[in-house]
Design a protein around this motif. Structure first.
Motif, PDB file in Angstrom:
ATOM      1  N   TRP A  64       0.885  -1.190   0.088  1.00 23.19           N
ATOM      2  CA  TRP A  64      -0.125   0.082   0.141  1.00 23.19           C
ATOM      3  C   TRP A  64       0.739   1.366  -0.141  1.00 23.19           C
ATOM      4  CZ3 TRP A  64       0.675  -2.811   4.564  1.00 23.19           C
ATOM      5  CH2 TRP A  64       1.371  -2.052   5.503  1.00 23.19           C
ATOM      6  N   SER A  65       0.491   2.049  -0.622  1.00 24.00           N
ATOM      7  CA  SER A  65       0.206   3.451  -0.189  1.00 24.00           C
ATOM      8  C   SER A  65      -1.067   3.528  -0.369  1.00 24.00           C
ATOM      9  CB  SER A  65       0.832   4.513  -1.215  1.00 24.00           C
ATOM     10  OG  SER A  65       0.754   4.416  -2.479  1.00 24.00           O
ATOM     11  N   ALA A  66      -1.968   2.914  -1.554  1.00 25.98           N
ATOM     12  CA  ALA A  66      -3.393   2.601  -1.667  1.00 25.98           C
ATOM     13  C   ALA A  66      -3.475   1.065  -1.508  1.00 25.98           C
ATOM     14  CB  ALA A  66      -3.895   3.016  -3.073  1.00 25.98           C
ATOM     15  N   PRO A  67      -4.115   0.339  -0.691  1.00 21.92           N
ATOM     16  CA  PRO A  67      -4.303  -1.146  -0.376  1.00 21.92           C
ATOM     17  C   PRO A  67      -4.380  -1.782  -1.801  1.00 21.92           C
ATOM     18  CG  PRO A  67      -5.735  -0.181   1.113  1.00 21.92           C
ATOM     19  CD  PRO A  67      -5.203   1.114   0.143  1.00 21.92           C
ATOM     20  N   ARG A  68      -3.518  -2.999  -2.088  1.00 24.00           N
ATOM     21  CA  ARG A  68      -3.734  -4.102  -3.016  1.00 24.00           C
ATOM     22  C   ARG A  68      -2.580  -5.148  -2.796  1.00 24.00           C
ATOM     23  NH1 ARG A  68       0.858  -3.856  -6.395  1.00 24.00           N
ATOM     24  NH2 ARG A  68       2.419  -2.579  -6.321  1.00 24.00           N
ATOM     25  N   THR A  69      -2.954  -6.151  -3.252  1.00 26.28           N
ATOM     26  CA  THR A  69      -2.292  -7.382  -2.647  1.00 26.28           C
ATOM     27  C   THR A  69      -1.475  -7.967  -4.042  1.00 26.28           C
ATOM     28  OG1 THR A  69      -4.178  -8.823  -3.783  1.00 26.28           O
ATOM     29  CG2 THR A  69      -4.166  -7.910  -1.402  1.00 26.28           C
ATOM     30  N   ILE A  70      -0.422  -8.470  -3.616  1.00 26.92           N
ATOM     31  CA  ILE A  70       0.208  -9.319  -4.786  1.00 26.92           C
ATOM     32  C   ILE A  70       0.566 -10.583  -4.197  1.00 26.92           C
ATOM     33  CG2 ILE A  70       1.565  -7.052  -5.411  1.00 26.92           C
ATOM     34  CD1 ILE A  70       3.979  -8.046  -3.828  1.00 26.92           C
ATOM     35  N   THR A  71       0.979 -11.534  -5.257  1.00 25.36           N
ATOM     36  CA  THR A  71       1.204 -12.965  -4.903  1.00 25.36           C
ATOM     37  C   THR A  71       2.674 -13.251  -5.019  1.00 25.36           C
ATOM     38  OG1 THR A  71      -1.015 -13.613  -5.019  1.00 25.36           O
ATOM     39  CG2 THR A  71       0.527 -15.350  -5.331  1.00 25.36           C
ATOM     40  N   ALA A  72       3.469 -13.601  -4.449  1.00 26.56           N
ATOM     41  CA  ALA A  72       5.014 -13.501  -4.756  1.00 26.56           C
ATOM     42  C   ALA A  72       5.530 -14.803  -3.743  1.00 26.56           C
ATOM     43  CB  ALA A  72       5.871 -12.344  -4.481  1.00 26.56           C
ATOM     44  N   PRO A  73       6.467 -15.420  -4.073  1.00 18.94           N
ATOM     45  CA  PRO A  73       7.456 -16.429  -3.440  1.00 18.94           C
ATOM     46  C   PRO A  73       7.993 -15.484  -2.291  1.00 18.94           C
ATOM     47  CG  PRO A  73       8.315 -16.272  -5.343  1.00 18.94           C
ATOM     48  CD  PRO A  73       7.023 -15.431  -5.628  1.00 18.94           C
ATOM     49  N   GLY A  74       8.168 -16.413  -1.242  1.00 16.19           N
ATOM     50  CA  GLY A  74       9.072 -15.613  -0.128  1.00 16.19           C
ATOM     51  C   GLY A  74      10.371 -15.602  -0.669  1.00 16.19           C
ATOM     52  N   CYS A  75      11.116 -14.643  -0.237  1.00 12.80           N
ATOM     53  CA  CYS A  75      12.549 -14.147  -0.560  1.00 12.80           C
ATOM     54  C   CYS A  75      13.584 -15.528   0.237  1.00 12.80           C
ATOM     55  CB  CYS A  75      13.086 -12.935   0.127  1.00 12.80           C
ATOM     56  SG  CYS A  75      14.749 -12.694  -0.214  1.00 12.80           S
ATOM     57  N   ARG A  76      14.284 -16.276  -0.431  1.00 10.37           N
ATOM     58  CA  ARG A  76      15.149 -17.102   0.013  1.00 10.37           C
ATOM     59  C   ARG A  76      16.592 -16.729  -0.472  1.00 10.37           C
ATOM     60  NH1 ARG A  76      11.333 -17.015   2.465  1.00 10.37           N
ATOM     61  NH2 ARG A  76       9.847 -18.893   2.918  1.00 10.37           N
ATOM     62  N   ALA A  77      17.061 -15.572  -0.359  1.00 17.18           N
ATOM     63  CA  ALA A  77      18.563 -15.254  -0.944  1.00 17.18           C
ATOM     64  C   ALA A  77      19.513 -15.981  -0.111  1.00 17.18           C
ATOM     65  CB  ALA A  77      18.647 -13.602  -0.742  1.00 17.18           C
ATOM     66  N   GLU A  78      20.372 -16.327  -0.997  1.00 17.39           N
ATOM     67  CA  GLU A  78      21.674 -17.201  -0.250  1.00 17.39           C
ATOM     68  C   GLU A  78      21.147 -18.494   0.695  1.00 17.39           C
ATOM     69  OE1 GLU A  78      24.966 -14.776   0.728  1.00 17.39           O
ATOM     70  OE2 GLU A  78      23.793 -12.843   0.074  1.00 17.39           O
ATOM     71  N   GLY A  79      20.114 -18.855   0.448  1.00 17.26           N
ATOM     72  CA  GLY A  79      19.498 -19.979   1.364  1.00 17.26           C
ATOM     73  C   GLY A  79      19.279 -19.402   2.711  1.00 17.26           C
ATOM     74  N   MET A  80      19.072 -18.283   2.885  1.00 19.95           N
ATOM     75  CA  MET A  80      18.549 -17.776   4.134  1.00 19.95           C
ATOM     76  C   MET A  80      16.981 -17.747   3.909  1.00 19.95           C
ATOM     77  SD  MET A  80      20.912 -14.352   4.866  1.00 19.95           S
ATOM     78  CE  MET A  80      20.336 -13.553   3.356  1.00 19.95           C
ATOM     79  N   THR A  81      16.247 -17.859   5.302  1.00 17.97           N
ATOM     80  CA  THR A  81      14.917 -17.509   5.367  1.00 17.97           C
ATOM     81  C   THR A  81      14.494 -16.060   5.759  1.00 17.97           C
ATOM     82  OG1 THR A  81      14.740 -19.946   6.117  1.00 17.97           O
ATOM     83  CG2 THR A  81      12.919 -18.676   6.502  1.00 17.97           C
ATOM     84  N   CYS A  82      14.256 -15.460   4.491  1.00 21.53           N
ATOM     85  CA  CYS A  82      14.180 -14.240   4.755  1.00 21.53           C
ATOM     86  C   CYS A  82      12.387 -13.904   4.911  1.00 21.53           C
ATOM     87  CB  CYS A  82      14.447 -13.171   3.354  1.00 21.53           C
ATOM     88  SG  CYS A  82      13.876 -11.346   3.442  1.00 21.53           S
ATOM     89  N   LEU A  83      11.658 -13.304   5.594  1.00 26.01           N
ATOM     90  CA  LEU A  83      10.523 -12.966   6.161  1.00 26.01           C
ATOM     91  C   LEU A  83       9.607 -11.854   5.116  1.00 26.01           C
ATOM     92  CD1 LEU A  83      10.670 -12.909   9.852  1.00 26.01           C
ATOM     93  CD2 LEU A  83      10.167 -14.878   8.449  1.00 26.01           C
ATOM     94  N   LEU A  84      10.358 -11.571   4.016  1.00 23.02           N
ATOM     95  CA  LEU A  84       9.744 -10.720   2.939  1.00 23.02           C
ATOM     96  C   LEU A  84       9.638 -11.403   1.604  1.00 23.02           C
ATOM     97  CD1 LEU A  84      11.955  -7.587   3.973  1.00 23.02           C
ATOM     98  CD2 LEU A  84       9.778  -7.941   4.697  1.00 23.02           C
ATOM     99  N   PRO A  85       8.967 -10.810   0.577  1.00 19.14           N
ATOM    100  CA  PRO A  85       8.639 -11.405  -0.614  1.00 19.14           C
ATOM    101  C   PRO A  85      10.144 -11.328  -1.432  1.00 19.14           C
ATOM    102  CG  PRO A  85       7.646  -9.267  -0.643  1.00 19.14           C
ATOM    103  CD  PRO A  85       8.126  -9.487   0.933  1.00 19.14           C
ATOM    104  N   THR A  86      10.069 -12.096  -2.390  1.00 20.02           N
ATOM    105  CA  THR A  86      11.336 -12.071  -3.536  1.00 20.02           C
ATOM    106  C   THR A  86      11.264 -10.720  -4.161  1.00 20.02           C
ATOM    107  OG1 THR A  86      11.400 -14.246  -3.712  1.00 20.02           O
ATOM    108  CG2 THR A  86      12.173 -13.163  -5.622  1.00 20.02           C
ATOM    109  N   GLY A  87      12.487  -9.883  -4.127  1.00 17.81           N
ATOM    110  CA  GLY A  87      12.481  -8.645  -5.181  1.00 17.81           C
ATOM    111  C   GLY A  87      12.208  -7.556  -4.237  1.00 17.81           C
ATOM    112  N   HIS A  88      12.264  -7.830  -2.691  1.00 18.90           N
ATOM    113  CA  HIS A  88      11.856  -6.521  -1.820  1.00 18.90           C
ATOM    114  C   HIS A  88      13.170  -5.575  -1.819  1.00 18.90           C
ATOM    115  CE1 HIS A  88      14.691  -7.845   1.221  1.00 18.90           C
ATOM    116  NE2 HIS A  88      14.207  -9.268   1.111  1.00 18.90           N
TER     117      HIS A  88
END
Length: 124
Positions: A64-88
């Motif tokens: 949001w700045s205006a609410p909307r949804t996106i569907t994305a896989p979770g970020c798994r950069a360098e084998g880490m479990t990142c709690l944000l979506p890919t491309g953040h």
């Protein structure tokens, strides 16, 4: 609502029609919240983001700045479990999924940054 240190924390109510659509997703991982706070790092550019629902390797995020949804896989950069979506934008927000009672999550730039950060944590 609790905001993690270093997180943006901007608040947004989840539109009811979005929450209703996500309530009955097969294999859903979460209960859809009625309000969220931005999970990105404080001072990030662009839209705010918060996870609403997950299943398998996909997650639905409110952006949001205006609410909307996106569907994305979770970020798994360098084998880490990142709690944000890919491309953040900005640093990764990671947990050590294979470590019981981990002190994280941590804001880190990359795996070396995580290793350095964990080396300074008692017991890490």
């Amino acid at each position: 609502m609790i905001t993690e240190e270093g997180s943006c924390g901007a608040w947004q109510r989840v539109p009811e029609e979005i929450a209703i659509r996500l309530d009955d997703v097969p294999g859903a991982a979460y209960e859809v919240p009625s309000e969220v706070t931005c999970a990105l790092q404080q001072g990030h550019p662009d839209n705010h983001m918060a996870v609403l629902q997950g299943w398998g390797n996909e997650e639905v995020w409110l952006s949001w700045s205006a609410p909307r949804t996106i569907t994305a896989p979770g970020c798994r950069a360098e084998g880490m479990t990142c709690l944000l979506p890919t491309g953040h934008q900005g640093h990764h927000y990671v947990i050590m999924a294979d470590v019981v009672e981990d002190e994280g999550p941590y804001w880190v730039a990359d795996r070396a940054d995580l290793d350095t950060r964990r080396a300074g944590v008692p017991g890490g």
